[in-house]
Write a protein that holds these residues in place. Structure first.
Motif, PDB file in Angstrom:
ATOM      1  N   GLU A  70      -0.689  -9.524  -6.267  1.00 59.65           N
ATOM      2  CA  GLU A  70      -0.259 -10.442  -5.188  1.00 59.65           C
ATOM      3  C   GLU A  70      -1.137 -10.488  -4.136  1.00 59.65           C
ATOM      4  OE1 GLU A  70       3.917  -9.517  -4.598  1.00 59.65           O
ATOM      5  OE2 GLU A  70       4.494 -10.549  -6.186  1.00 59.65           O
ATOM      6  N   LEU A  71      -1.460 -11.873  -3.791  1.00 57.79           N
ATOM      7  CA  LEU A  71      -2.436 -12.144  -2.481  1.00 57.79           C
ATOM      8  C   LEU A  71      -1.509 -12.600  -1.477  1.00 57.79           C
ATOM      9  CD1 LEU A  71      -5.380 -13.897  -4.580  1.00 57.79           C
ATOM     10  CD2 LEU A  71      -4.683 -11.207  -4.092  1.00 57.79           C
ATOM     11  N   TYR A  72      -1.821 -12.193  -0.293  1.00 59.51           N
ATOM     12  CA  TYR A  72      -1.115 -12.667   0.939  1.00 59.51           C
ATOM     13  C   TYR A  72      -1.840 -13.138   1.953  1.00 59.51           C
ATOM     14  CZ  TYR A  72       2.188  -9.050  -1.455  1.00 59.51           C
ATOM     15  OH  TYR A  72       2.861  -8.460  -2.251  1.00 59.51           O
ATOM     16  N   LYS A  73      -1.335 -13.748   2.962  1.00 55.66           N
ATOM     17  CA  LYS A  73      -1.892 -13.977   4.425  1.00 55.66           C
ATOM     18  C   LYS A  73      -0.985 -13.553   5.532  1.00 55.66           C
ATOM     19  CE  LYS A  73      -0.750 -18.738   4.749  1.00 55.66           C
ATOM     20  NZ  LYS A  73      -1.299 -20.152   4.904  1.00 55.66           N
ATOM     21  N   TYR A  74      -1.474 -13.429   6.539  1.00 53.48           N
ATOM     22  CA  TYR A  74      -0.752 -12.990   7.721  1.00 53.48           C
ATOM     23  C   TYR A  74       0.059 -13.972   8.177  1.00 53.48           C
ATOM     24  CZ  TYR A  74      -3.890  -8.949   8.294  1.00 53.48           C
ATOM     25  OH  TYR A  74      -4.392  -8.034   8.018  1.00 53.48           O
ATOM     26  N   ARG A  75       1.427 -13.996   8.489  1.00 52.09           N
ATOM     27  CA  ARG A  75       2.241 -14.746   9.138  1.00 52.09           C
ATOM     28  C   ARG A  75       1.825 -15.143  10.604  1.00 52.09           C
ATOM     29  NH1 ARG A  75       6.516 -16.116   5.957  1.00 52.09           N
ATOM     30  NH2 ARG A  75       7.312 -14.641   4.562  1.00 52.09           N
ATOM     31  N   ASP A  76       2.104 -16.206  11.264  1.00 51.11           N
ATOM     32  CA  ASP A  76       1.927 -16.388  12.487  1.00 51.11           C
ATOM     33  C   ASP A  76       2.557 -15.280  13.554  1.00 51.11           C
ATOM     34  OD1 ASP A  76       0.358 -18.318  12.058  1.00 51.11           O
ATOM     35  OD2 ASP A  76       1.809 -20.012  12.584  1.00 51.11           O
ATOM     36  N   GLY A  77       2.024 -14.677  14.710  1.00 46.95           N
ATOM     37  CA  GLY A  77       2.669 -13.837  15.404  1.00 46.95           C
ATOM     38  C   GLY A  77       2.080 -12.647  15.194  1.00 46.95           C
ATOM     39  N   ALA A  78       2.935 -11.472  16.084  1.00 47.49           N
ATOM     40  CA  ALA A  78       2.359 -10.276  16.033  1.00 47.49           C
ATOM     41  C   ALA A  78       2.514  -9.400  14.624  1.00 47.49           C
ATOM     42  CB  ALA A  78       3.177  -9.470  16.940  1.00 47.49           C
ATOM     43  N   HIS A  79       1.709  -8.416  14.142  1.00 48.18           N
ATOM     44  CA  HIS A  79       1.554  -7.674  12.991  1.00 48.18           C
ATOM     45  C   HIS A  79       1.663  -6.264  13.325  1.00 48.18           C
ATOM     46  CE1 HIS A  79      -0.873 -11.479  12.457  1.00 48.18           C
ATOM     47  NE2 HIS A  79       0.055 -11.765  11.702  1.00 48.18           N
ATOM     48  N   ARG A  80       2.252  -5.557  12.199  1.00 48.54           N
ATOM     49  CA  ARG A  80       2.535  -4.306  12.589  1.00 48.54           C
ATOM     50  C   ARG A  80       1.954  -3.669  11.191  1.00 48.54           C
ATOM     51  NH1 ARG A  80       6.163  -0.361  11.682  1.00 48.54           N
ATOM     52  NH2 ARG A  80       7.829  -1.760  10.932  1.00 48.54           N
ATOM     53  N   PHE A  81       1.053  -2.610  11.190  1.00 45.74           N
ATOM     54  CA  PHE A  81       0.660  -1.711  10.073  1.00 45.74           C
ATOM     55  C   PHE A  81       1.401  -0.604  10.314  1.00 45.74           C
ATOM     56  CE2 PHE A  81      -2.539  -4.659   9.674  1.00 45.74           C
ATOM     57  CZ  PHE A  81      -2.913  -4.774   8.297  1.00 45.74           C
ATOM     58  N   THR A  82       1.922   0.233   9.165  1.00 42.11           N
ATOM     59  CA  THR A  82       2.417   1.438   9.211  1.00 42.11           C
ATOM     60  C   THR A  82       1.681   2.554   9.869  1.00 42.11           C
ATOM     61  OG1 THR A  82       1.985   2.269   7.093  1.00 42.11           O
ATOM     62  CG2 THR A  82       4.137   0.970   7.362  1.00 42.11           C
ATOM     63  N   THR A  83       2.365   3.437  10.487  1.00 38.61           N
ATOM     64  CA  THR A  83       1.521   4.514  11.070  1.00 38.61           C
ATOM     65  C   THR A  83       2.058   6.093  10.579  1.00 38.61           C
ATOM     66  OG1 THR A  83       2.726   4.643  12.800  1.00 38.61           O
ATOM     67  CG2 THR A  83       0.924   3.469  13.232  1.00 38.61           C
ATOM     68  N   SER A  84       3.059   5.966   9.725  1.00 39.11           N
ATOM     69  CA  SER A  84       3.485   7.260   9.078  1.00 39.11           C
ATOM     70  C   SER A  84       4.291   6.825   7.659  1.00 39.11           C
ATOM     71  CB  SER A  84       4.519   7.788  10.121  1.00 39.11           C
ATOM     72  OG  SER A  84       5.434   6.917  10.301  1.00 39.11           O
ATOM     73  N   PRO A  85       4.533   7.642   6.863  1.00 32.94           N
ATOM     74  CA  PRO A  85       5.029   7.233   5.739  1.00 32.94           C
ATOM     75  C   PRO A  85       6.706   6.621   5.995  1.00 32.94           C
ATOM     76  CG  PRO A  85       4.540   9.601   5.773  1.00 32.94           C
ATOM     77  CD  PRO A  85       4.262   8.930   7.032  1.00 32.94           C
ATOM     78  N   SER A  86       6.663   5.549   5.167  1.00 32.52           N
ATOM     79  CA  SER A  86       7.682   4.633   5.192  1.00 32.52           C
ATOM     80  C   SER A  86       7.980   3.898   4.088  1.00 32.52           C
ATOM     81  CB  SER A  86       7.344   3.561   6.183  1.00 32.52           C
ATOM     82  OG  SER A  86       6.840   2.543   5.660  1.00 32.52           O
ATOM     83  N   GLU A  87       9.218   3.160   3.857  1.00 29.04           N
ATOM     84  CA  GLU A  87       9.300   2.337   2.501  1.00 29.04           C
ATOM     85  C   GLU A  87       8.263   1.648   2.161  1.00 29.04           C
ATOM     86  OE1 GLU A  87      12.545  -0.684   2.659  1.00 29.04           O
ATOM     87  OE2 GLU A  87      12.728  -0.193   4.997  1.00 29.04           O
ATOM     88  N   TYR A  88       7.228   1.297   3.326  1.00 30.62           N
ATOM     89  CA  TYR A  88       6.244   0.082   2.863  1.00 30.62           C
ATOM     90  C   TYR A  88       5.089   0.700   2.466  1.00 30.62           C
ATOM     91  CZ  TYR A  88       9.603  -2.575   5.675  1.00 30.62           C
ATOM     92  OH  TYR A  88      10.811  -2.996   6.130  1.00 30.62           O
ATOM     93  N   GLY A  89       4.996   1.981   2.275  1.00 28.80           N
ATOM     94  CA  GLY A  89       3.628   2.805   2.064  1.00 28.80           C
ATOM     95  C   GLY A  89       3.377   4.077   2.805  1.00 28.80           C
ATOM     96  N   ASP A  90       2.341   4.699   2.460  1.00 25.73           N
ATOM     97  CA  ASP A  90       2.193   5.999   2.952  1.00 25.73           C
ATOM     98  C   ASP A  90       0.950   6.242   4.039  1.00 25.73           C
ATOM     99  OD1 ASP A  90       0.054   5.856   1.339  1.00 25.73           O
ATOM    100  OD2 ASP A  90       0.428   7.428   0.040  1.00 25.73           O
ATOM    101  N   ASN A  91       0.453   5.062   4.571  1.00 22.82           N
ATOM    102  CA  ASN A  91      -0.719   5.381   5.319  1.00 22.82           C
ATOM    103  C   ASN A  91      -0.883   3.980   6.328  1.00 22.82           C
ATOM    104  OD1 ASN A  91      -2.722   3.344   4.231  1.00 22.82           O
ATOM    105  ND2 ASN A  91      -2.724   4.661   2.439  1.00 22.82           N
TER     106      ASN A  91
END
Length: 276
Positions: A192-213
């Protein structure tokens, strides 16, 4: 255990027939090449691809649901049970010749997205190309790899191996060569290919349900704009930049493995920062 073919096949490049006209630029530059390998070579590779159990036994990783098992070029080249067709294939696709093919295709797009690239890593056409886990940055500028990858069978409940993310900033490019088995009737597992939605974005900084890095992003910050179907003899390749957001769709419960080859080129230092 892989079965060695009785015939010798000439090496073919996955980018051998690619042209700039093949580049898609929405939502980021990439190519999707169908049948880049001849039927004979593809069949020789597909019928001898190592399984998750084969890889897991050799790298000491137990089999769990929808996990990733990597058999890197160095594993393949040192494995006496792997057929020569795989050794030839991974050697070429982690070589200076394949790197030049990538540059011929994507250099302009790479520089357009990251104008500071050559200030950070040096002139792209002068980089010394080595192979990951064989050479080092003491003597080389980019370390490439061509890895046989298995996502193991999905048990228990449907799942995605990995959601929206950006590849690590020290990687120059990414490539996925899909090798779906003819009898694989699972649903999902597509790119799946994505683009950012308008507004602020947040990448994960610790293990979570969204990923591990920290290169995984909360799905609420992105929107899906395209899907590349997981199939046989299909290549997806792209230069890496902060806009190259992608992930894997949820795969149904299935006894089948998801099979592909991963192509990468690692640099010693990152080309961008995820300041989003």
């Amino acid at each position: 255990m892989p079965h060695t073919p009785t015939t010798t096949l000439a090496v073919e490049s996955l980018l051998g027939r690619a042209t700039k006209a093949d580049i898609r630029r929405d939502p980021f530059p990439h190519v999707v090449l169908r049948d880049p390998l001849s039927p004979a070579l593809y069949e020789a590779l597909a019928t001898t691809m190592p399984t998750a159990e084969y890889i897991g036994t050799r790298i000491g990783k137990p089999i769990t649901s929808n996990e990733r098992y990597n058999y890197m070029s160095e594993h393949i080249l040192r494995d006496d049970d792997m057929p020569q067709v795989w050794k030839d294939f991974v050697t070429y696709h982690a070589s200076p010749a394949f790197y030049r093919e990538f540059l011929d295709l994507f250099r302009d797009d790479l520089i357009a997205a990251l104008p500071d690239t050559e200030n950070r890593c040096g002139p792209l056409r002068s980089l010394r190309v080595g192979r990951r886990n064989h050479d080092t940055f003491d003597t080389h500028d980019i370390l490439m790899d061509c890895t046989a990858v298995i996502n193991s069978a999905v048990t228990g409940r449907p799942s995605s191996y990995r959601g929206p993310h950006v590849d690590k900033p020290y990687k120059l490019f990414g490539g996925l060569f899909y090798m779906k088995r003819p009898d694989d009737d699972a649903t999902g597992g597509h790119l799946e290919l994505y683009k950012y939605r308008d507004g602020a974005h947040r990448f994960t900084t610790s293990p979570s349900e969204y990923g591990d890095n920290r290169f995984d992003i909360d799905p609420k910050y992105v929107e899906e704009v395209g899907t590349i179907t997981y199939d046989s003899n299909v290549l997806v390749m792209y230069p890496i930049n902060p806009l190259a957001l992608h992930g894997v769709s949820v795969r149904s419960v299935t006894p089948h493995e998801r099979r592909f080859v991963a192509l990468v080129g690692d640099l010693q230092h990152p080309l961008f920062d995820l300041a989003l």
